[in-house]
Design a protein around this motif. Sequence first.
Motif, PDB file in Angstrom:
ATOM      1  N   GLY A 432       0.814  -1.218   0.000  1.00  0.00           N
ATOM      2  CA  GLY A 432       0.000   0.000   0.000  1.00  0.00           C
ATOM      3  C   GLY A 432       0.840   1.257   0.000  1.00  0.00           C
ATOM      4  N   ARG A 433       2.086   1.146  -0.453  1.00  0.00           N
ATOM      5  CA  ARG A 433       2.979   2.297  -0.488  1.00  0.00           C
ATOM      6  C   ARG A 433       3.161   2.764  -1.931  1.00  0.00           C
ATOM      7  NH1 ARG A 433       8.103  -0.047   2.617  1.00  0.00           N
ATOM      8  NH2 ARG A 433       8.754   2.120   2.859  1.00  0.00           N
ATOM      9  N   VAL A 434       3.703   3.956  -2.086  1.00  0.00           N
ATOM     10  CA  VAL A 434       3.927   4.506  -3.421  1.00  0.00           C
ATOM     11  C   VAL A 434       5.400   4.855  -3.588  1.00  0.00           C
ATOM     12  CG1 VAL A 434       1.594   5.411  -3.626  1.00  0.00           C
ATOM     13  CG2 VAL A 434       3.385   6.864  -2.654  1.00  0.00           C
ATOM     14  N   ILE A 435       5.864   4.783  -4.839  1.00  0.00           N
ATOM     15  CA  ILE A 435       7.225   5.172  -5.161  1.00  0.00           C
ATOM     16  C   ILE A 435       7.224   6.651  -5.508  1.00  0.00           C
ATOM     17  CG2 ILE A 435       9.121   4.867  -6.783  1.00  0.00           C
ATOM     18  CD1 ILE A 435       8.276   1.901  -6.952  1.00  0.00           C
ATOM     19  N   LYS A 436       8.050   7.404  -4.826  1.00  0.00           N
ATOM     20  CA  LYS A 436       8.105   8.850  -5.021  1.00  0.00           C
ATOM     21  C   LYS A 436       9.469   9.278  -5.559  1.00  0.00           C
ATOM     22  CE  LYS A 436       4.691  10.504  -1.673  1.00  0.00           C
ATOM     23  NZ  LYS A 436       4.486  11.373  -0.479  1.00  0.00           N
ATOM     24  N   PRO A 437       9.518  10.455  -6.191  1.00  0.00           N
ATOM     25  CA  PRO A 437      10.803  10.971  -6.681  1.00  0.00           C
ATOM     26  C   PRO A 437      11.750  11.267  -5.527  1.00  0.00           C
ATOM     27  CG  PRO A 437       8.964  12.131  -7.700  1.00  0.00           C
ATOM     28  CD  PRO A 437       8.390  11.318  -6.569  1.00  0.00           C
ATOM     29  N   GLU A 438      13.004  11.388  -5.854  1.00  0.00           N
ATOM     30  CA  GLU A 438      14.035  11.664  -4.864  1.00  0.00           C
ATOM     31  C   GLU A 438      13.838  13.037  -4.244  1.00  0.00           C
ATOM     32  OE1 GLU A 438      18.920  11.432  -4.625  1.00  0.00           O
ATOM     33  OE2 GLU A 438      17.858  11.124  -6.522  1.00  0.00           O
ATOM     34  N   ALA A 439      13.882  13.088  -2.940  1.00  0.00           N
ATOM     35  CA  ALA A 439      13.684  14.358  -2.242  1.00  0.00           C
ATOM     36  C   ALA A 439      14.891  15.278  -2.380  1.00  0.00           C
ATOM     37  CB  ALA A 439      13.391  14.105  -0.763  1.00  0.00           C
ATOM     38  N   HIS A 440      16.091  14.698  -2.388  1.00  0.00           N
ATOM     39  CA  HIS A 440      17.318  15.497  -2.465  1.00  0.00           C
ATOM     40  C   HIS A 440      18.266  14.905  -3.512  1.00  0.00           C
ATOM     41  CE1 HIS A 440      16.330  18.038   0.952  1.00  0.00           C
ATOM     42  NE2 HIS A 440      15.961  16.954   1.607  1.00  0.00           N
ATOM     43  N   PRO A 441      17.898  14.981  -4.799  1.00  0.00           N
ATOM     44  CA  PRO A 441      18.747  14.380  -5.839  1.00  0.00           C
ATOM     45  C   PRO A 441      20.115  15.036  -5.946  1.00  0.00           C
ATOM     46  CG  PRO A 441      17.038  15.746  -6.832  1.00  0.00           C
ATOM     47  CD  PRO A 441      16.704  15.633  -5.374  1.00  0.00           C
ATOM     48  N   GLU A 442      20.237  16.275  -5.424  1.00  0.00           N
ATOM     49  CA  GLU A 442      21.518  16.981  -5.499  1.00  0.00           C
ATOM     50  C   GLU A 442      22.579  16.370  -4.595  1.00  0.00           C
ATOM     51  OE1 GLU A 442      19.511  18.746  -1.911  1.00  0.00           O
ATOM     52  OE2 GLU A 442      18.906  17.974  -3.875  1.00  0.00           O
ATOM     53  N   ARG A 443      22.186  15.470  -3.697  1.00  0.00           N
ATOM     54  CA  ARG A 443      23.153  14.900  -2.765  1.00  0.00           C
ATOM     55  C   ARG A 443      23.928  13.712  -3.333  1.00  0.00           C
ATOM     56  NH1 ARG A 443      19.557  15.303   2.893  1.00  0.00           N
ATOM     57  NH2 ARG A 443      19.482  17.586   2.908  1.00  0.00           N
ATOM     58  N   GLY A 444      23.550  13.244  -4.498  1.00  0.00           N
ATOM     59  CA  GLY A 444      24.339  12.222  -5.187  1.00  0.00           C
ATOM     60  C   GLY A 444      24.439  10.899  -4.472  1.00  0.00           C
ATOM     61  N   HIS A 445      23.332  10.461  -3.856  1.00  0.00           N
ATOM     62  CA  HIS A 445      23.373   9.227  -3.072  1.00  0.00           C
ATOM     63  C   HIS A 445      23.772   8.012  -3.915  1.00  0.00           C
ATOM     64  CE1 HIS A 445      20.355  11.473  -0.367  1.00  0.00           C
ATOM     65  NE2 HIS A 445      21.531  11.502   0.196  1.00  0.00           N
ATOM     66  N   TYR A 446      23.453   8.030  -5.198  1.00  0.00           N
ATOM     67  CA  TYR A 446      23.727   6.850  -6.016  1.00  0.00           C
ATOM     68  C   TYR A 446      25.208   6.499  -6.043  1.00  0.00           C
ATOM     69  CZ  TYR A 446      23.390   3.402  -9.670  1.00  0.00           C
ATOM     70  OH  TYR A 446      23.459   2.218 -10.356  1.00  0.00           O
ATOM     71  N   TYR A 447      26.063   7.488  -5.878  1.00  0.00           N
ATOM     72  CA  TYR A 447      27.507   7.278  -5.999  1.00  0.00           C
ATOM     73  C   TYR A 447      28.196   7.120  -4.645  1.00  0.00           C
ATOM     74  CZ  TYR A 447      25.961   9.230 -10.381  1.00  0.00           C
ATOM     75  OH  TYR A 447      25.258   9.456 -11.528  1.00  0.00           O
ATOM     76  N   ARG A 448      27.383   6.942  -3.586  1.00  0.00           N
ATOM     77  CA  ARG A 448      27.949   7.012  -2.245  1.00  0.00           C
ATOM     78  C   ARG A 448      27.836   5.725  -1.445  1.00  0.00           C
ATOM     79  NH1 ARG A 448      25.530  12.620   0.015  1.00  0.00           N
ATOM     80  NH2 ARG A 448      26.497  11.854   1.930  1.00  0.00           N
ATOM     81  N   SER A 449      27.463   4.629  -2.096  1.00  0.00           N
ATOM     82  CA  SER A 449      27.391   3.380  -1.361  1.00  0.00           C
ATOM     83  C   SER A 449      27.808   2.225  -2.260  1.00  0.00           C
ATOM     84  CB  SER A 449      25.988   3.164  -0.799  1.00  0.00           C
ATOM     85  OG  SER A 449      26.003   2.131   0.175  1.00  0.00           O
ATOM     86  N   ASP A 450      27.873   1.032  -1.675  1.00  0.00           N
ATOM     87  CA  ASP A 450      28.579  -0.078  -2.310  1.00  0.00           C
ATOM     88  C   ASP A 450      27.937  -0.616  -3.583  1.00  0.00           C
ATOM     89  OD1 ASP A 450      30.866  -0.523  -0.483  1.00  0.00           O
ATOM     90  OD2 ASP A 450      29.299  -0.836   0.993  1.00  0.00           O
ATOM     91  N   HIS A 451      26.650  -0.365  -3.801  1.00  0.00           N
ATOM     92  CA  HIS A 451      26.050  -0.815  -5.054  1.00  0.00           C
ATOM     93  C   HIS A 451      26.760  -0.213  -6.259  1.00  0.00           C
ATOM     94  CE1 HIS A 451      24.173   3.019  -4.099  1.00  0.00           C
ATOM     95  NE2 HIS A 451      24.028   3.173  -5.415  1.00  0.00           N
ATOM     96  N   PHE A 452      27.351   0.996  -6.089  1.00  0.00           N
ATOM     97  CA  PHE A 452      28.009   1.677  -7.198  1.00  0.00           C
ATOM     98  C   PHE A 452      29.228   0.893  -7.705  1.00  0.00           C
ATOM     99  CE2 PHE A 452      30.757   5.320  -8.743  1.00  0.00           C
ATOM    100  CZ  PHE A 452      30.086   5.461  -9.948  1.00  0.00           C
ATOM    101  N   SER A 453      29.923   0.207  -6.800  1.00  0.00           N
ATOM    102  CA  SER A 453      31.074  -0.602  -7.222  1.00  0.00           C
ATOM    103  C   SER A 453      30.656  -1.694  -8.196  1.00  0.00           C
ATOM    104  CB  SER A 453      31.756  -1.238  -6.001  1.00  0.00           C
ATOM    105  OG  SER A 453      32.308  -0.262  -5.153  1.00  0.00           O
ATOM    106  N   PHE A 454      29.478  -2.271  -7.961  1.00  0.00           N
ATOM    107  CA  PHE A 454      28.971  -3.319  -8.843  1.00  0.00           C
ATOM    108  C   PHE A 454      28.392  -2.726 -10.127  1.00  0.00           C
ATOM    109  CE2 PHE A 454      28.963  -5.127  -4.597  1.00  0.00           C
ATOM    110  CZ  PHE A 454      29.634  -6.326  -4.818  1.00  0.00           C
ATOM    111  N   ALA A 455      27.711  -1.584 -10.001  1.00  0.00           N
ATOM    112  CA  ALA A 455      27.135  -0.935 -11.181  1.00  0.00           C
ATOM    113  C   ALA A 455      28.214  -0.610 -12.206  1.00  0.00           C
ATOM    114  CB  ALA A 455      26.399   0.336 -10.767  1.00  0.00           C
TER     115      ALA A 455
END
Length: 547
Positions: A432-455
């Motif tokens: 019963g939840r919804v997917i929402k856009p990123e609240a703070h896309p300017e913070r660059g979270h995608y590049y800041r954790s271990d999934h990025f090493s695999f990506a």
Amino acid sequence: MRIALAAGIAAITLASPALAQDVATPDISVQTLKTVTKTLSSDAFEGRAPATPAEDKTVNYIIQQFQKAGLKPGNHGKWTQDVPLVEITASDVKPLTFTGGKTPISLDYRKDMVVATYRVTPKIDLSNSDVVFVGYGINAPERGWNDYAGVDVKGKTVIILVNDPDWETQGLKGTFNGREMTYYGRWTYKYEEAARQGAAAAIIVHQTEPAAYGWGVVQSSWTGAQLEQDTPGDHMDQSKAIGWIQHDAAEQLFASAGKDFDALSEAAKQKGFHAVPLGLKASTGFVNTIRRQASKNVIGILPGTKRPDEVVLYSAHWDHLGHCDAVNGDDICNGAADNASGVAGLVAIAKAQAEAGATARSQVFLAVTAEESGLLGSKFYAENPVYPLAKTVGGVNMDVLNLMGKTKDFVITGVGKSELEDLVKPLVAEQGRVIKPEAHPERGHYYRSDHFSFAKLGVPMLDASSGIDLVNGGTAAGEKASQDYTDNRYHKPQDEYDPNWNWSGAVEDLDIYYELGRELAQGDIWPNWYENAEFRSIRDKSRAKVK
């Protein structure tokens, strides 16, 4: 790590086989989450710094928990993978001085600036290096942007702005994706590019909003022992010195050079910006104590029954900052939320998967080291995988669980990149939840954790969590709690276990991670990147070799 999760999601029709259906909701043990988080973040583990005596205690505890959960040793009969690291500790750090301007500028270590090096060398000496302002320090030919065009910075000191030129833009359209940070905005990229350009030193101007954290985080992260991957060549191709200066110090520096910092910062946002020599000379130096020691990734596995060579991966980093800047006499950065909670999630999911029984594909549980030092543990595993990346289906990375309570929303970092986004949609809807856009896309979270090493090497890993729209309190309460963590606990001794945490939101997220992983492990789908994602060609080439 990433401080908070938020992203958008784009729809795509998959031409792949359907996932296995009717995955039972797991029984995620809240007691396991509490016990593991509380134990790993206790003072007895001294903040879990890699390559310290606390590492042995941490690794042994994780192994015990993996065994208790029902996992088998995941590295050919061993529980661990050695990760070669080199520890560099600077001492006798001289002030960073700038001469040749209207007034001499002297910046004190820690108070006004921090400085370090990637080079494995006993001494760094930067003397009378010409200073050049290079705007955002980006060289992106595919975007028609080169801040280094027409200037030779070999042997010089470059001053760089943090984030992307269009980070203040509202919306996600622009040369650098508007508000959403690209990798060009990350400080790691800026040092990499400065080194490619031959700069002797690269100094980033710290500003809290585009950096996404305050100066205190820079102080705690950039002082004391620094870890790097131990590789041939001792990183001598990197700049002599890298570091940060306070925003106020930058304004003084530019004023001494007869320049207006704000005006040049505005100019740097425009395509065609030309680097500006400041007519100053920079000097600093320090002594390095060097220690080489292998750290350890911890690997457990639930072997598959039909295609055991194909693996679904769960990951979380076990390390934190160890001893750090003291606050009220407390100098242990315990890292309870970041990321003892993620390791607890790893153990809880492993336990639930083992109890549910073996799957067709293998499930691998990876607790990596040295994330806080630049994703070094996951980088080493991705470059030296125990299980070939071409046969790694994908998976989930966990970095800080939701400890605020249930939310109405769910967010995914890396908007529009991977087909995992579509696979997770029905799982979110079931709650019963919804997917929402990123609240703070300017913070660059995608590049800041271990999934990025695999990506970077082609493997899609979901990095997602609750948003900030709390069931009790809404977005106002969620934003307040998230900002309070960022301001008062992130990378500080105050990130301690709290018995009053509300684990209900974490459990809902872990249910999604469990169900996604189990469906991938039971089915035969191979999720890919979207056609326009930067990692698509890498995945296609990797998979082509085994088809």
